[in-house]
Scaffold this motif. Structure first.
Motif, short mmCIF file in Angstrom:
data_model
loop_
_atom_site.label_atom_id
_atom_site.label_comp_id
_atom_site.label_asym_id
_atom_site.label_seq_id
_atom_site.Cartn_x
_atom_site.Cartn_y
_atom_site.Cartn_z
N SER A 10 154.89 32.41 -31.08
CA SER A 10 155.10 33.84 -30.91
C SER A 10 154.50 34.65 -32.05
N ILE A 11 153.81 33.98 -32.96
CA ILE A 11 153.15 34.73 -34.04
C ILE A 11 151.94 35.42 -33.44
N PRO A 12 151.81 36.73 -33.64
CA PRO A 12 150.63 37.40 -33.08
C PRO A 12 149.37 36.70 -33.59
N ALA A 15 147.84 38.11 -36.53
CA ALA A 15 148.58 37.93 -37.78
C ALA A 15 148.34 36.54 -38.35
N GLU A 37 155.13 27.69 -35.07
CA GLU A 37 156.24 28.48 -34.58
C GLU A 37 156.51 29.70 -35.46
N ALA A 38 156.35 29.53 -36.77
CA ALA A 38 156.63 30.65 -37.68
C ALA A 38 155.76 30.55 -38.92
N ALA A 39 155.29 31.69 -39.37
CA ALA A 39 154.40 31.73 -40.53
C ALA A 39 155.12 31.39 -41.83
N PHE A 40 156.44 31.62 -41.86
CA PHE A 40 157.24 31.28 -43.03
C PHE A 40 158.33 30.31 -42.62
N GLY A 41 158.68 29.44 -43.55
CA GLY A 41 159.81 28.55 -43.31
C GLY A 41 160.92 28.90 -44.27
N HIS A 44 158.13 30.72 -48.69
CA HIS A 44 156.83 31.27 -48.31
C HIS A 44 155.77 30.17 -48.16
N ALA B 45 160.03 39.65 -33.44
CA ALA B 45 159.82 38.21 -33.31
C ALA B 45 160.66 37.48 -34.36
N LEU B 46 161.10 36.29 -34.03
CA LEU B 46 162.00 35.55 -34.93
C LEU B 46 161.37 35.32 -36.31
N GLU B 47 160.07 34.96 -36.30
CA GLU B 47 159.45 34.66 -37.59
C GLU B 47 159.35 35.90 -38.48
N ILE B 50 162.46 35.97 -40.53
CA ILE B 50 162.40 35.02 -41.66
C ILE B 50 161.55 35.61 -42.78
N ALA B 51 160.44 36.21 -42.40
CA ALA B 51 159.56 36.80 -43.41
C ALA B 51 160.27 37.94 -44.14
N SER B 54 162.83 36.54 -46.50
CA SER B 54 162.17 35.93 -47.66
C SER B 54 161.67 37.01 -48.62
N ASN B 149 151.59 39.38 -44.92
CA ASN B 149 152.51 39.72 -43.83
C ASN B 149 152.24 41.13 -43.32
N TRP B 153 150.82 42.18 -39.51
CA TRP B 153 151.55 43.03 -38.56
C TRP B 153 150.82 44.34 -38.30
#
Lengths: 77, 279
Positions: A10-12, A15, A37-41, A44, B45-47, B50-51, B54, B149, B153
């Protein structure tokens, strides 16, 4: 929870472009059928990936080549 | 290059300028951290949650470093800075005064306000004022993630439908104006003394230009106009705030202040009776 992880990343794409690979090897089963799934866990420095083969989420440490300096403005240099 | 091991070694005018700049950076990071934290939920979005979470942690970490420096060098106690100041004394970027209502506001603040603060931080790297030079590299390293980030976006929203694009342009216009107000008049004596004593590595005018030379072309690439234009090969803001009443202490042109409810929440005033050591 499964529904969350079975969707496409779902990360654009814009992006993600130039920063993260589309897929990497799964550290558990070595399959290549993974997606970001995600740019950050939890930090960073990590990205979150999901392995479709063994259905396992995992964290992947970003390497400098996947966080290139050309993505940053000139004032950082 | 003459270096200064403590604030006591700085010339009086420069000491005052360093003190004001560190306070303004700390206040801005306090509010930025709060807004990022608020957006741990409700993102598209979920991520992004998180960003945001953070980045909030990063900003509060930077705040601690700045408060520790202000305490050691200027005897400002962190608790006094946070809890015992009038609302009108806060020198945060005015774009952070009110809650960020929409995702476009978040992206605009992430891109323009956080970005402008980072331009200033990069100018403090290898500063002649050693107490700052010692910690600013760590902050800049973390801010690279914030810039990535924000750019990601910004690109994504600018490439979206017309409604999204318009919302982003409007948010950026508001946030840019407030950010320029905080940056202040480039010819101000306070900023000149920072450059003259090598506290920062460029004049304030050059720093503002570095900011414009980043955001101008970037917005142009995404075909989004929020009040920037190219003049004689240099990117400029199409309009600047009226600095005739600019206050160097709170870096504002008018008698504005952070939202009282927001500060009440941020200070933890509701839970004041649970604060340790304040019986």
């Amino acid at each position: 929870m499964r529904r969350l992880f079975e969707k496409e990343s779902s990360i654009p794409p814009a992006a993600r472009a130039g920063v993260l690979p589309d897929h990497v090897f799964c550290p558990f089963c070595r399959a290549e059928d993974t997606y970001c799934e995600a740019a950050f866990g939890t930090a960073h420095a990590y990205a979150q990936f999901y392995c479709r083969a063994c259905r396992t989420p995992f964290e992947w440490i970003k390497w400098e080549e996947h966080a290139p300096s050309h993505d940053l403005p000139a004032f950082f240099k | 290059m003459t270096t200064f091991k403590s604030a006591a070694e700085l010339p009086a005018q420069t000491r005052e300028a360093v003190h004001a700049l560190l306070l303004a950076l700390a206040d801005s990071k306090l509010f930025l951290g709060f807004h990022y934290g608020e957006w741990t939920f409700g993102t598209p979005a979920l991520e992004a949650s998180i960003a945001a979470c953070s980045m909030a942690q990063d900003e509060f970490g930077h705040l601690r470093l700045l408060h520790a420096c202000l305490n050691a060098q200027f005897q400002d106690h962190p608790q006094d800075l946070l809890e015992r100041r009038a609302f009108t004394e806060f020198a945060n970027v005015p774009s952070l005064d009110q809650p960020l209502q929409h995702w476009a506001d978040f992206v605009a603040v992430n891109f323009l306000t956080d970005g402008a603060l980072t331009v200033i931080l990069t100018a403090l790297q290898r500063s002649a004022f050693e107490p700052v030079a010692n910690f600013v590299d760590k902050m800049v390293e973390e801010e690279k993630h914030h810039v990535r980030n924000a750019q990601g976006w910004f690109r994504a929203l600018a490439a979206s439908n017309a409604q999204t694009k318009t919302a982003l342009a409007e948010a950026c216009r508001r946030v840019l104006s407030a950010t320029l107000e905080w940056l202040g008049p480039v010819e101000h004596t306070m900023m000149a003394s920072l450059k003259n004593d090598a506290i920062i590595n460029a004049s304030w005018q050059e720093l503002q230009q570095r900011f414009f030379d980043w955001i101008g072309p970037f917005a142009e690439q995404q075909n989004l106009n929020f009040g920037m234009h190219k003049d004689d090969g240099h990117w400029q803001a199409s309009s600047l705030p009226d600095f005739s009443q600019w206050n160097a202490n709170n870096r504002r042109c008018a008698a504005t202040q952070p939202n009282e409810q927001l500060l009440y929440h941020l200070r933890g005033s509701k839970n004041a009776i649970f604060k340790l050591g304040e019986a």
